[in-house]
Design an enzyme around this catalytic site. Structure first.
Site, PDB file in Angstrom:
ATOM      1  N   ALA A 130      47.862  35.616  34.918  1.00  0.00           N
ATOM      2  CA  ALA A 130      48.377  34.297  35.304  1.00  0.00           C
ATOM      3  C   ALA A 130      49.877  34.212  34.990  1.00  0.00           C
ATOM      4  O   ALA A 130      50.655  33.679  35.798  1.00  0.00           O
ATOM      5  CB  ALA A 130      47.602  33.195  34.582  1.00  0.00           C
ATOM      6  N   GLY A 137      39.889  35.883  27.307  1.00  0.00           N
ATOM      7  CA  GLY A 137      39.694  36.743  28.478  1.00  0.00           C
ATOM      8  C   GLY A 137      39.737  35.950  29.773  1.00  0.00           C
ATOM      9  O   GLY A 137      39.105  36.310  30.768  1.00  0.00           O
ATOM     10  N   GLY A 142      42.379  35.661  31.515  1.00  0.00           N
ATOM     11  CA  GLY A 142      43.375  36.259  32.410  1.00  0.00           C
ATOM     12  C   GLY A 142      44.783  35.745  32.178  1.00  0.00           C
ATOM     13  O   GLY A 142      45.529  35.537  33.135  1.00  0.00           O
ATOM     14  N   SER A 143      45.159  35.557  30.910  1.00  0.00           N
ATOM     15  CA  SER A 143      46.491  35.006  30.633  1.00  0.00           C
ATOM     16  C   SER A 143      47.599  35.965  31.099  1.00  0.00           C
ATOM     17  O   SER A 143      48.631  35.511  31.585  1.00  0.00           O
ATOM     18  CB  SER A 143      46.656  34.677  29.144  1.00  0.00           C
ATOM     19  OG  SER A 143      46.300  35.779  28.353  1.00  0.00           O
ATOM     20  N   SER A 144      47.356  37.279  30.997  1.00  0.00           N
ATOM     21  CA  SER A 144      48.399  38.226  31.410  1.00  0.00           C
ATOM     22  C   SER A 144      48.646  38.144  32.916  1.00  0.00           C
ATOM     23  O   SER A 144      49.794  38.085  33.368  1.00  0.00           O
ATOM     24  CB  SER A 144      47.975  39.665  31.095  1.00  0.00           C
ATOM     25  OG  SER A 144      47.571  39.773  29.777  1.00  0.00           O
ATOM     26  N   ASP A 155      41.782  39.129  38.973  1.00  0.00           N
ATOM     27  CA  ASP A 155      42.328  38.032  38.170  1.00  0.00           C
ATOM     28  C   ASP A 155      43.631  37.498  38.779  1.00  0.00           C
ATOM     29  O   ASP A 155      43.915  36.305  38.719  1.00  0.00           O
ATOM     30  CB  ASP A 155      42.520  38.476  36.709  1.00  0.00           C
ATOM     31  CG  ASP A 155      42.978  39.928  36.583  1.00  0.00           C
ATOM     32  OD1 ASP A 155      43.323  40.552  37.616  1.00  0.00           O
ATOM     33  OD2 ASP A 155      42.990  40.447  35.451  1.00  0.00           O
TER      34      ASP A 155
END
Ligand code: MEV
Length: 323
Positions: free
Chosen positions: A114, A108, A110-112, A155
């Site tokens: 980023a 969680g 925030g890979s999406s 994010d």
């Protein structure tokens, strides 16, 4: 062939989750574990994606079908980011994209967001479109909303600007804060949370119990404002107390879990200034605010209670060109 590599940091929500979706402020810090995206321009009008961290290997489609049809979960954000960019700034030729993350998409962090930010920054540099940070924010935010329907964009702001930010829904306010000395222990609960389901669960409660939820969000806002001040004054003890109160509200909201509660209690008992879940809840990570003296003991307590401590440094720099 023109090629560029961009990286952006992950994030941790300090205070204000969920409320920030409903036009309230939050506080977020960027972590030094980064997402990296490399884009190469191709001659043929094709979109290729390699994102092994999210099980995407050898994914290919024509540029004209971008954003259409059945898109695998791991490809959605990057593909929609390219589609949105191309819609606004049409380009010739194709692109090959590789993503690599220093952190697991389970945490969680925030890979999406980023990867969305890195993709848009890479495209704007490769195709020489002069986009400001706010332009990248707006296009990234549109991409997230196209996919998720709801979200605050905090994010994305962390990925673009880095550091520690006071943030208001949709980027209406993005204020960098000087937060040196802020130190957190991060404990992963071992359960991957589904942010969208949690946002929808809160939305459902908002529909049925608006007055009660509004009261919770007003209380959280009050804490965010006071925590903002405590960060500026480097009063970690007060900041910890506000984090604890914020956790109480999140429990009232129904987004904490038993596992998170156990890790949070263990961290507080071991001497943390304060501890709370971070992000949507339902799993993912908890954070504990620590001093150099309590850091080791708090880490041990989290591990002893079945959490996995993830080492991070805070206030990481925002999106940047690597090569
Ligand atoms: C999720 O990490 C935090 C939420 O507030 C959603 C958002 O702000 O987009 C629940």
């Amino acid at each position: 062939m023109a090629k560029i590599t961009i990286s952006a940091p992950g994030k941790l929500m300090l205070l204000g989750e969920h409320a920030v979706v409903y036009n309230h402020p939050c506080l977020v810090t960027a972590v030094d574990q980064r997402m990296q995206v490399t884009i190469t321009i191709l001659k043929d009008s094709i979109f290729e994606l390699e994102a092994p961290d999210v099980d995407i290997k050898g994914y290919k489609k024509s540029l004209s079908s971008l954003g259409k049809g059945d898109i695998p979960k791991g490809a959605k954000f990057v593909e929609l980011a390219v589609a949105n960019f191309r819609h606004k700034y049409p380009f010739q030729g194709g692109i090959h994209i590789e993503t690599h993350s220093e952190f697991s998409s389970q945490f969680g962090f925030g890979s999406s967001s980023a990867s969305t930010v890195c993709t848009l920054k890479a495209l704007s540099d490769l195709f020489k479109i002069n986009l400001s940070s706010k332009d990248i924010f707006d296009l990234s935010y549109k991409t997230i909303l196209d996919i998720q329907g709801k979200g605050s964009g905090f994010d994305i702001a962390a990925a673009i600007y880095g550091g520690t930010l006071y943030f208001l829904t949709g980027g209406k306010k993005i204020v960098p804060l000087e937060a040196r000395g802020l130190d957190l222990v991060v404990g992963y609960s071992g359960i991957k949370a589904d942010t969208v389901s949690l946002i929808n669960m809160v939305k459902e409660k908002m529909n049925t119990h608006k007055e009660a939820i509004d009261k919770i969000f007003d209380g959280i806002t009050d804490l965010v404002e006071q925590a903002h001040q405590a960060i500026l004054e480097k009063d970690w003890e007060r900041l910890g107390t506000f984090m604890n109160y914020n956790q109480d509200y999140l429990e009232d909201l129904g987004v904490s879990t038993e596992k998170l509660n156990i890790l949070i209690k263990a961290a507080r008992d071991a001497g943390a200034y304060g501890a709370k879940l971070s992000g949507a809840g339902g799993g993912d990570c908890m954070i504990a605010l620590v001093s150099p003296e309590t850091k080791e003991k708090v880490s041990q307590a989290i591990e002893n209670n079945g959490g996995k401590v993830i080492k991070v440094s805070l206030n990481a720099p925002g999106v940047r060109i690597e090569i």
